[in-house]
Design a protein around this motif. Structure first.
Motif, short mmCIF file in Angstrom:
data_model
loop_
_atom_site.label_atom_id
_atom_site.label_comp_id
_atom_site.label_asym_id
_atom_site.label_seq_id
_atom_site.Cartn_x
_atom_site.Cartn_y
_atom_site.Cartn_z
N SER A 15 0.99 -1.28 0.00
CA SER A 15 -0.06 0.22 0.00
C SER A 15 0.88 1.42 -0.20
O SER A 15 0.78 2.30 -0.77
N THR A 19 1.24 3.63 -3.16
CA THR A 19 0.52 5.07 -3.27
C THR A 19 1.71 5.97 -3.64
O THR A 19 1.52 6.90 -4.25
N THR A 22 2.01 5.83 -7.26
CA THR A 22 0.79 6.38 -7.78
C THR A 22 0.87 8.01 -7.79
O THR A 22 0.47 8.56 -8.91
N ASN A 70 -8.10 0.78 -4.84
CA ASN A 70 -7.95 1.59 -3.96
C ASN A 70 -7.97 3.38 -4.46
O ASN A 70 -8.14 3.38 -5.83
N PRO A 72 -6.37 6.08 -4.42
CA PRO A 72 -5.39 6.79 -5.19
C PRO A 72 -5.01 6.11 -6.77
O PRO A 72 -4.92 6.76 -7.63
N GLN A 76 -5.78 8.18 -10.10
CA GLN A 76 -4.05 8.58 -10.68
C GLN A 76 -4.42 8.43 -12.26
O GLN A 76 -4.11 9.67 -12.99
#
Length: 266
Positions: A15, A19, A22, A70, A72, A76
């Motif tokens: 994660s 992230t 991203t 998720n 993000p 994106q």
């Protein structure tokens, strides 16, 4: 360490790194947009690169929304395609001389078409999911990943055409490359390794590192060529003047009202 704890740590690592990657990929084109705006010039930046990336963000965005991974990752591709459209409109305006209003209108239309296609593909994939097949969803993911990698190929043509890396922001490349590295590292923490995603990230990183290598190889040579071209006119002018002095008789340097020295003596 308990299995559950290992799984939790792996999920947390995936994660966090995912992230970071991203975020880099969402805002990677901002330095390019700033550079093009300041220089009022996009020569050397491939508009085809940006167009292919806009096209690739459509199936990629569809895949991520359907998978609902998720927030993000869902946001994106939307930000990425928006900045790609802005950078592409700059190419139209600065390199092709299209009026600013027309570029803005074309950018808005391109965004609307991309959004409409992504929505249509989303419902198509959802229809397939309800019927028990995820073929359409997987196709979207693969096509999006392939287009994002292939988008860098036209930039190599621009480098070959100019014999140097010109127009493209190195900060943009660095951020994009960093996004690929962090996204690739995040796959290590996944319970099941994603080969397709890994190939996508590796392809992006390799091609962009190749552009960096060409920059440090070709640009110094291009700089030397420009310096040589600037010094050549002075040398040619001096040589021409010297040749003219040798061919011109001494008496012809006087005004037309004067006679040659031999005639004056007579």
């Amino acid at each position: 360490m308990p299995v559950n704890a290992v799984a939790e740590n792996g999920a947390a690592g995936f994660s966090v790194l995912g992230t970071i990657g991203t975020v880099f990929w969402a805002f990677q084109l901002v330095p390019q947009i700033i550079k093009s705006h300041r220089r009022k010039d996009t020569d050397g930046l491939s508009a085809w690169l940006l167009l292919i990336w806009v096209a690739g963000s459509i199936p990629q965005g569809t895949y991520l929304v359907v998978q609902n991974i998720n927030i993000p990752l869902i946001v994106q591709p939307q930000l990425f395609s928006t900045f790609a459209i802005i950078a592409m409109a700059q190419c139209w305006h600065y390199s092709h001389g299209i009026a600013l209003r027309k570029c803005i209108a074309a950018g808005v239309v391109t965004g609307a078409v991309a959004g409409g296609l992504e929505t249509a593909f989303y419902f198509l994939c959802k229809l397939g999911e309800r019927r028990g097949t995820s073929a359409a969803t997987k196709t979207m993911g693969i096509v999006g990943a392939v287009l994002i990698v292939l988008g860098l190929v036209p930039q190599y043509y621009e480098i070959w055409r100019y014999k140097e890396v010109k127009g493209i922001s190195l900060w943009f490349l660095a951020i994009d490359c960093a996004g690929g590295v962090f996204s690739l590292l995040s796959l290590v923490f996944k319970a099941e390794f994603d080969g397709i995603a890994a190939a996508n990230y590796i392809g992006i990183v390799v091609l962009e590192l190749g552009i960096f290598a060409l920059y440090f190889t070709l640009n110094p040579r291009a700089k030397r060529r420009r310096q040589e071209l600037q010094s050549e006119p002075t040398t040619e002018t001096t040589a021409t003047q010297q040749q003219g002095d040798e061919e011109t008789p001494e008496w012809s340097r006087h005004t037309t009202l004067e006679k040659p020295p031999q005639q004056q003596n007579q």
